[in-house]
Design a protein around this motif. Structure first.
Motif, mmCIF file in Angstrom:
data_model
loop_
_atom_site.group_PDB
_atom_site.id
_atom_site.type_symbol
_atom_site.label_atom_id
_atom_site.label_comp_id
_atom_site.label_asym_id
_atom_site.label_seq_id
_atom_site.Cartn_x
_atom_site.Cartn_y
_atom_site.Cartn_z
ATOM 1 N N ALA A 136 0.831 -1.208 0.000
ATOM 2 C CA ALA A 136 0.000 0.000 0.000
ATOM 3 C C ALA A 136 0.863 1.256 0.000
ATOM 4 N N VAL A 137 1.933 1.245 0.793
ATOM 5 C CA VAL A 137 2.823 2.408 0.864
ATOM 6 C C VAL A 137 3.587 2.585 -0.443
ATOM 7 N N ALA A 138 4.223 1.503 -0.936
ATOM 8 C CA ALA A 138 5.016 1.595 -2.164
ATOM 9 C C ALA A 138 4.158 1.981 -3.357
ATOM 10 N N ASN A 139 2.965 1.404 -3.452
ATOM 11 C CA ASN A 139 2.060 1.700 -4.557
ATOM 12 C C ASN A 139 1.608 3.155 -4.528
ATOM 13 N N SER A 140 1.327 3.671 -3.327
ATOM 14 C CA SER A 140 0.884 5.061 -3.201
ATOM 15 C C SER A 140 2.008 6.037 -3.524
ATOM 16 N N LEU A 141 3.231 5.689 -3.130
ATOM 17 C CA LEU A 141 4.370 6.550 -3.462
ATOM 18 C C LEU A 141 4.624 6.560 -4.967
ATOM 19 N N ALA A 142 4.461 5.397 -5.595
ATOM 20 C CA ALA A 142 4.668 5.309 -7.040
ATOM 21 C C ALA A 142 3.614 6.102 -7.810
ATOM 22 N N GLN A 143 2.391 6.208 -7.243
ATOM 23 C CA GLN A 143 1.302 6.948 -7.898
ATOM 24 C C GLN A 143 1.009 8.239 -7.143
ATOM 25 N N TRP A 144 2.054 8.928 -6.760
ATOM 26 C CA TRP A 144 1.962 10.059 -5.836
ATOM 27 C C TRP A 144 0.975 11.112 -6.324
ATOM 28 N N ASN A 145 0.130 11.577 -5.374
ATOM 29 C CA ASN A 145 -0.783 12.671 -5.675
ATOM 30 C C ASN A 145 -0.546 13.870 -4.758
ATOM 31 N N SER A 146 -0.627 13.627 -3.430
ATOM 32 C CA SER A 146 -0.351 14.715 -2.484
ATOM 33 C C SER A 146 -0.008 14.117 -1.128
ATOM 34 N N ILE A 147 0.741 14.870 -0.327
ATOM 35 C CA ILE A 147 1.152 14.398 1.000
ATOM 36 C C ILE A 147 -0.050 14.243 1.914
ATOM 37 N N GLY A 148 -1.021 15.144 1.805
ATOM 38 C CA GLY A 148 -2.209 15.061 2.655
ATOM 39 C C GLY A 148 -3.030 13.826 2.374
ATOM 40 N N GLU A 149 -3.223 13.529 1.088
ATOM 41 C CA GLU A 149 -4.002 12.350 0.711
ATOM 42 C C GLU A 149 -3.320 11.069 1.179
ATOM 43 N N PHE A 150 -1.999 11.013 1.015
ATOM 44 C CA PHE A 150 -1.263 9.811 1.417
ATOM 45 C C PHE A 150 -1.309 9.614 2.929
ATOM 46 N N LEU A 151 -1.007 10.662 3.698
ATOM 47 C CA LEU A 151 -0.921 10.517 5.158
ATOM 48 C C LEU A 151 -2.289 10.205 5.766
ATOM 49 N N THR A 152 -3.324 10.886 5.320
ATOM 50 C CA THR A 152 -4.655 10.606 5.886
ATOM 51 C C THR A 152 -5.131 9.208 5.484
ATOM 52 N N GLY A 153 -4.805 8.803 4.256
ATOM 53 C CA GLY A 153 -5.166 7.453 3.833
ATOM 54 C C GLY A 153 -4.425 6.393 4.625
ATOM 55 N N PHE A 154 -3.124 6.593 4.819
ATOM 56 C CA PHE A 154 -2.330 5.635 5.592
ATOM 57 C C PHE A 154 -2.828 5.577 7.030
ATOM 58 N N LYS A 155 -3.147 6.710 7.593
ATOM 59 C CA LYS A 155 -3.638 6.739 8.973
ATOM 60 C C LYS A 155 -4.955 5.974 9.103
ATOM 61 N N ARG A 156 -5.883 6.159 8.170
ATOM 62 C CA ARG A 156 -7.170 5.473 8.254
ATOM 63 C C ARG A 156 -7.005 3.958 8.121
ATOM 64 N N TYR A 157 -6.198 3.527 7.172
ATOM 65 C CA TYR A 157 -6.022 2.098 6.923
ATOM 66 C C TYR A 157 -5.326 1.394 8.077
ATOM 67 N N PHE A 158 -4.213 1.960 8.566
ATOM 68 C CA PHE A 158 -3.280 1.213 9.406
ATOM 69 C C PHE A 158 -3.115 1.793 10.808
ATOM 70 N N GLN A 159 -4.038 2.626 11.261
ATOM 71 C CA GLN A 159 -3.860 3.321 12.522
ATOM 72 C C GLN A 159 -3.748 2.388 13.728
ATOM 73 N N ILE A 160 -4.250 1.179 13.611
ATOM 74 C CA ILE A 160 -4.228 0.295 14.772
ATOM 75 C C ILE A 160 -3.637 -1.069 14.434
ATOM 76 N N TRP A 161 -2.995 -1.211 13.283
ATOM 77 C CA TRP A 161 -2.403 -2.486 12.913
ATOM 78 C C TRP A 161 -1.232 -2.861 13.811
ATOM 79 N N GLY A 162 -0.697 -1.903 14.536
ATOM 80 C CA GLY A 162 0.354 -2.214 15.501
ATOM 81 C C GLY A 162 -0.098 -3.222 16.540
ATOM 82 N N LEU A 163 -1.396 -3.260 16.814
ATOM 83 C CA LEU A 163 -1.930 -4.217 17.779
ATOM 84 C C LEU A 163 -1.752 -5.644 17.271
#
Length: 499
Positions: A136-163
């Motif tokens: 998800a990270v590599a694909n989003s970086l390869a298809q870069w659109n904006s820092i805000g879109e990437f960070l908010t998307g990453f936060k929503r998807y993986f915010q609790i995967w550390g558990l």
């Protein structure tokens, strides 16, 4: 004399070094005080949550057990209730818990990097989950659109995967796991008083406000501690999924003669009651699905027990259907008319709410717009956050009002393509196989029961992917999802890898 000079020089250099350290600490303290002072005067809940989580996280980083306790207690009992009472922090309440989740992920990743034994005992579904995250990270970086879109998307998807990663890669003893299971049961039992309070107090208030907010459904606020707002939607479906999962654990343990019948008779009505207070129509599908998986073996071995359970399930579904008619039926429609309406906005041409698309049309629309004529987007999507309408993802802006991210399935397809969607489904399939291996190999009835219940939960999560967006966005149900997978990884390490 030379010895005295040497001692003097050493002591002088030591004093000089201590002074430098002292000055560095003072300088850093002043900078931190100024920084956190600036955080405080902003009065921005996100920035303040970040600052608090940063301080708490540094203190807690030496003890992941405390981090998990904070995530479970705040994420399952606090963050969902805050927006209902303080509407201005609707989207900010979970930020502090999310930061703790990312800190826990960092600790777990460091642990797996430095420990070969931890890597050796990791079940396949955890590796697939890590591959999904990296993809998800590599694909989003390869298809870069904006820092805000990437960070908010990453936060929503993986915010609790550390558990998930922490329960797999950090050692926790059986007693700690036991207390977390007791806490989760406590959370399940607490849904009834909160759901009753919301039904009695907030539903009438929302009915009075409905003319100001035409899209608002008053009964949606009945979501226990899983989250709702005074004038918006609620996570009643997520509460229902959670309660049915807990019911699966109780029934599976009763089936294996681990839980006595008196406790079953005490807990089950409390677990089922909130399902009758809301309007989650999918309960009539999720409850039989859970029952069929938990008691699938009884269909061939003890048919009469299976039939008794099936009859009880059908009676409850019938009661839930009429409870829904009573709760949400201002037009006075019959049960048949409500069923036809539900089918129309799920499988036919009617849009969901005020959206153009519904849960089935959203998948057909993706195929039409991202078919093989656009192979890159078809296979790899458009990057994290691209289909999120609320934050203005760049793909969502092309289709305003369509609701292309209505479900987790459509969001995965738009964001990460068919490859990302298959990876996510593979996590669930691999976890099912791990639970089945655990069920077959273990000789402990409690572990066997939990393995069966986990399989039922995985089936509910698979259903949820096509039903709601929750697994990719909402903190409370994400905690349930990652906690269950992490618990399965812990069981796998303890009862499969050690045999």
């Amino acid at each position: 004399m030379y010895k005295q000079d040497f001692v003097y020089k050493v002591s002088a250099s030591t004093d000089s070094g201590s002074q430098k350290i002292f000055y560095i600490i003072v300088f850093a303290s002043v900078l931190m005080a100024m920084l956190f002072g600036m955080f405080a005067v902003t009065a921005n809940p996100i920035i303040i949550s970040f600052a608090i989580a940063l301080i708490v996280g540094v203190v807690l980083s030496v003890n992941p057990v405390w981090i998990i306790w904070l995530i479970l207690s705040l994420g399952l009992l606090v963050t969902g209730l805050l927006p209902l009472h303080f509407d201005f922090i609707t989207s900010k309440a979970a930020w502090g818990v999310s930061l703790l989740g990312f800190l826990l992920m960092l600790i777990a990743l460091v642990k797996v990097v430095i420990s070969s034994s931890v890597r050796k005992d990791t079940p396949a579904f955890v590796w697939i989950a890590l591959v999904f995250l990296l993809y998800a990270v590599a694909n989003s970086l390869a298809q870069w659109n904006s820092i805000g879109e990437f960070l908010t998307g990453f936060k929503r998807y993986f915010q609790i995967w550390g558990l998930l990663f922490a329960l797999c890669w950090i050692f926790f003893d059986k007693q700690e796991i036991h207390w977390w299971k007791i806490f989760v049961l406590f959370v399940a039992l607490m849904q009834l008083p909160f759901a009753l309070y919301e039904r009695i107090i907030y539903v009438p208030i929302r009915e009075g406000l409905q003319y100001l907010y035409p899209r608002m459904v008053p009964i949606d606020v009945v979501s226990g501690t899983f989250g709702a707002t005074l004038t918006g939607g609620g996570a009643s479906a997520d509460m229902a999924i959670f309660l049915i999962i807990i019911l699966a654990f109780l029934l599976a343990r009763w089936r294996e003669k681990v839980l006595p019948v008196n406790k079953v008779c005490l807990f089950v009505p409390i677990i089922l009651a909130p399902l009758l207070l809301g309007e989650t129509k999918a309960v009539i599908l999720m409850l039989p699905l859970m029952f069929l998986i938990v008691y699938r073996q009884e269909m061939f071995v003890r048919l009469h027990y299976w039939l008794m359970g099936l009859i009880f399930t059908l009676i409850f579904i019938y009661a839930a259907s009429y409870a829904y008619l009573y709760n949400v039926n201002p037009e006075g429609k019959t049960l048949v008319e409500k069923i036809e309406e539900t089918v129309a906005y799920n499988f036919q041409d009617k849009g969901h709410g005020e959206l153009e698309l519904n849960r089935s049309k959203v998948l057909i629309f993706w195929v039409e717009q991202q078919g093989l004529h656009d192979p890159v987007s078809f296979f790899f999507g458009n990057g994290l956050g691209s289909s999120h309408e609320i934050t203005g993802g760049h793909v969502a802006r092309r289709y305003p009002g369509y609701g292309i991210g209505l479900t987790a399935a459509s969001t995965l397809l738009w964001d990460l393509g068919i490859f990302g969607f298959i990876l996510f489904i593979t996590i669930l399939v691999s976890a099912w196989r791990s639970a089945e291996e655990l069920r077959i190999k273990t000789t402990e009835p409690e572990v066997k029961a939990d393995a069966i219940a986990i399989q039922a939960a995985l089936a509910l999560f698979a259903f949820s992917i096509f039903y709601r967006l929750s697994l990719l966005e909402f903190l409370s149900i994400q905690i349930v999802f990652t906690l269950l997978l992490g618990y399965l990884a812990w069981l796998h390490h303890r009862y499969v890898c050690t045999n």
